[in-house]
Enzyme design. Structure first.
Site, mmCIF file in Angstrom:
data_model
loop_
_atom_site.group_PDB
_atom_site.id
_atom_site.type_symbol
_atom_site.label_atom_id
_atom_site.label_comp_id
_atom_site.label_asym_id
_atom_site.label_seq_id
_atom_site.Cartn_x
_atom_site.Cartn_y
_atom_site.Cartn_z
ATOM 1 N N ARG A 80 0.819 -1.213 0.000
ATOM 2 C CA ARG A 80 0.000 0.000 0.000
ATOM 3 C C ARG A 80 0.853 1.263 0.000
ATOM 4 O O ARG A 80 1.911 1.304 0.624
ATOM 5 C CB ARG A 80 -0.934 0.005 1.214
ATOM 6 N N HIS A 105 -0.865 -2.503 -4.458
ATOM 7 C CA HIS A 105 -0.288 -3.461 -5.420
ATOM 8 C C HIS A 105 -0.267 -2.954 -6.862
ATOM 9 O O HIS A 105 -0.561 -3.701 -7.796
ATOM 10 C CB HIS A 105 -1.045 -4.780 -5.346
ATOM 11 N N HIS A 179 3.128 -12.945 -5.500
ATOM 12 C CA HIS A 179 2.063 -13.028 -4.499
ATOM 13 C C HIS A 179 1.446 -14.427 -4.437
ATOM 14 O O HIS A 179 0.234 -14.573 -4.293
ATOM 15 C CB HIS A 179 0.986 -11.983 -4.806
ATOM 16 N N SER A 180 2.280 -15.461 -4.525
ATOM 17 C CA SER A 180 1.757 -16.825 -4.406
ATOM 18 C C SER A 180 1.316 -17.125 -2.981
ATOM 19 O O SER A 180 1.945 -16.698 -2.008
ATOM 20 C CB SER A 180 2.823 -17.841 -4.830
ATOM 21 N N ASP A 252 -0.257 -10.030 8.542
ATOM 22 C CA ASP A 252 -0.203 -9.311 7.266
ATOM 23 C C ASP A 252 0.904 -8.271 7.396
ATOM 24 O O ASP A 252 0.720 -7.098 7.063
ATOM 25 C CB ASP A 252 -1.545 -8.661 6.945
ATOM 26 N N GLU A 313 5.851 -12.621 0.714
ATOM 27 C CA GLU A 313 6.096 -11.576 -0.280
ATOM 28 C C GLU A 313 7.441 -10.903 0.008
ATOM 29 O O GLU A 313 7.519 -9.955 0.780
ATOM 30 C CB GLU A 313 4.952 -10.569 -0.264
#
Length: 352
Positions: A80, A105, A179-180, A252, A313
């Site tokens: 972000r 993103h 971003h898997s 996160d 990530e």
């Protein structure tokens, strides 16, 4: 070692191709020229059963309507950007506020939702794809014409190596990641709460209510964010730590590596015996435990629910443009953006 490809759809008047890379051990990696999306990674468990260990859809169209960034490359800037704006050399740039009022993103049409040119790489000990995308000046509000190359290489060591390279003609921001969502149980048999995560990190970034770093780095010791000796994802899900609760009961968060240079992350699932070892030259990893994944759709036949995957990530620190003490994500015309992250899969036998 081989590559096969097949037509799976059409997007914006262009063909969508799924490529499947195979090594001599039977490991396969499938990916699209749309968003560089990794759709499947098939690897064995300790019994030799080959199963998929990433979240993805069977039908291409589902990526257009339902995907929470499954398997894709995100950019120009991962994460972000507060207020969907930033300043460079006294000039303000307004970005797409696709997570109003913030930018997420890369915007409404980030690198995850465009068609990339793809060139096959076929060698004796590795096969892969070199993807290319030209991002014009002003796309999603970013300055500079940016040329981006992303390379996926699969070798006979059961390693997938992802390399990112970028060049701009004007000062801009670049911070790319993949971003898997990983689930080592295989074919989504279980969620990821019992997965064990280990990495060398002694600090994490505090998030505000908008999930954007406040700028404060918090010591991880004696918190659910200390992964130096291994920790189950469940510990963060059940935690009453304000930062876990804020993120939707889980993680996160950007975890900052203690060392410079090559850093290692290990994710493992005891029941299947599968282990994923990630090595990266990036300064942090954003660990997202799919706390917001629940929804009215299915993922390869499994109803979407929270904690079904773990994102690792590897990237620069999020919203770095607004935090002068963070490592810069500014790319100058005289420089080249370059980053590598390697994913190695192996299975432990009982007793290991």
């Amino acid at each position: 070692m081989k590559i096969i490809d097949k037509l799976v759809g059409n997007y914006d008047g262009q063909s969508v191709i799924e490529y499947t890379l195979s090594n001599d051990s039977g490991m396969t990696v499938s990916c699209l020229n749309y968003g560089c999306v990794i759709t499947k990674i098939i690897v064995p468990d300790r019994q030799g059963n080959f199963e998929n260990v990433v979240l993805g859809f069977e039908e291409f169209e589902d990526y257009l309507d339902l995907s929470p960034y499954f398997g894709c490359v995100v950019g120009r800037v991962a994460g972000r950007i507060k207020g969907a704006r930033f300043e460079l050399d006294g000039k303000e740039y307004l970005l797409a506020d696709n997570e109003h009022p913030n930018h997420l993103h890369g915007g409404k049409k980030g690198f995850n939702s465009v068609i990339w040119k793809a060139e096959k790489i076929e060698e004796d000990e590795e096969v892969g794809l070199k993807f290319y995308y030209y991002s014009p000046n002003g796309e999603e509000g970013y300055p500079g014409n940016l040329n981006i190359f992303v390379t996926y290489l699969l070798n006979n060591k059961n390693e997938l190596v992802i390399t990112y390279e970028g060049k701009t003609d004007q000062k801009t921001l670049v911070n790319l990641t993949n971003h898997s969502y990983f689930n080592l149980s295989g074919n989504l048999k279980r969620d990821c709460t019992e997965h064990i995560l280990q990495l060398e990190s002694d600090r994490f970034l505090e998030l505000g209510k908008d999930l954007i770093p406040t700028g404060k780095m918090i010591a991880a010791k004696n918190t659910p964010f200390d992964f130096q000796h291994g920790r189950r994802i469940l510990s963060g899900v059940n935690s009453v730590h304000p930062q876990n609760v804020l993120a939707g009961n889980g993680y996160d968060h950007p975890l900052i590596f203690t060392g410079n240079g090559e850093n290692t992350i290990v994710l493992s699932d005891e029941e299947s015996g599968r282990t994923l070892m990630v090595t990266t030259d990036q300064p942090c990893v954003v660990v997202y435990t799919s706390n917001q994944l629940e929804g009215p759709f299915s993922i390869s036949g499994v109803r979407a629910r929270n904690y079904l995957g773990v994102c690792l990530e590897t990237q620069g620190l999020p919203d770095a443009i607004h935090q002068p003490e963070f490592p810069s994500v500014i790319l100058n015309p005289e420089d080249v953006y370059y980053s590598t992250t390697k994913y190695r899969f192996f299975a432990n036998t009982l007793g290991d």
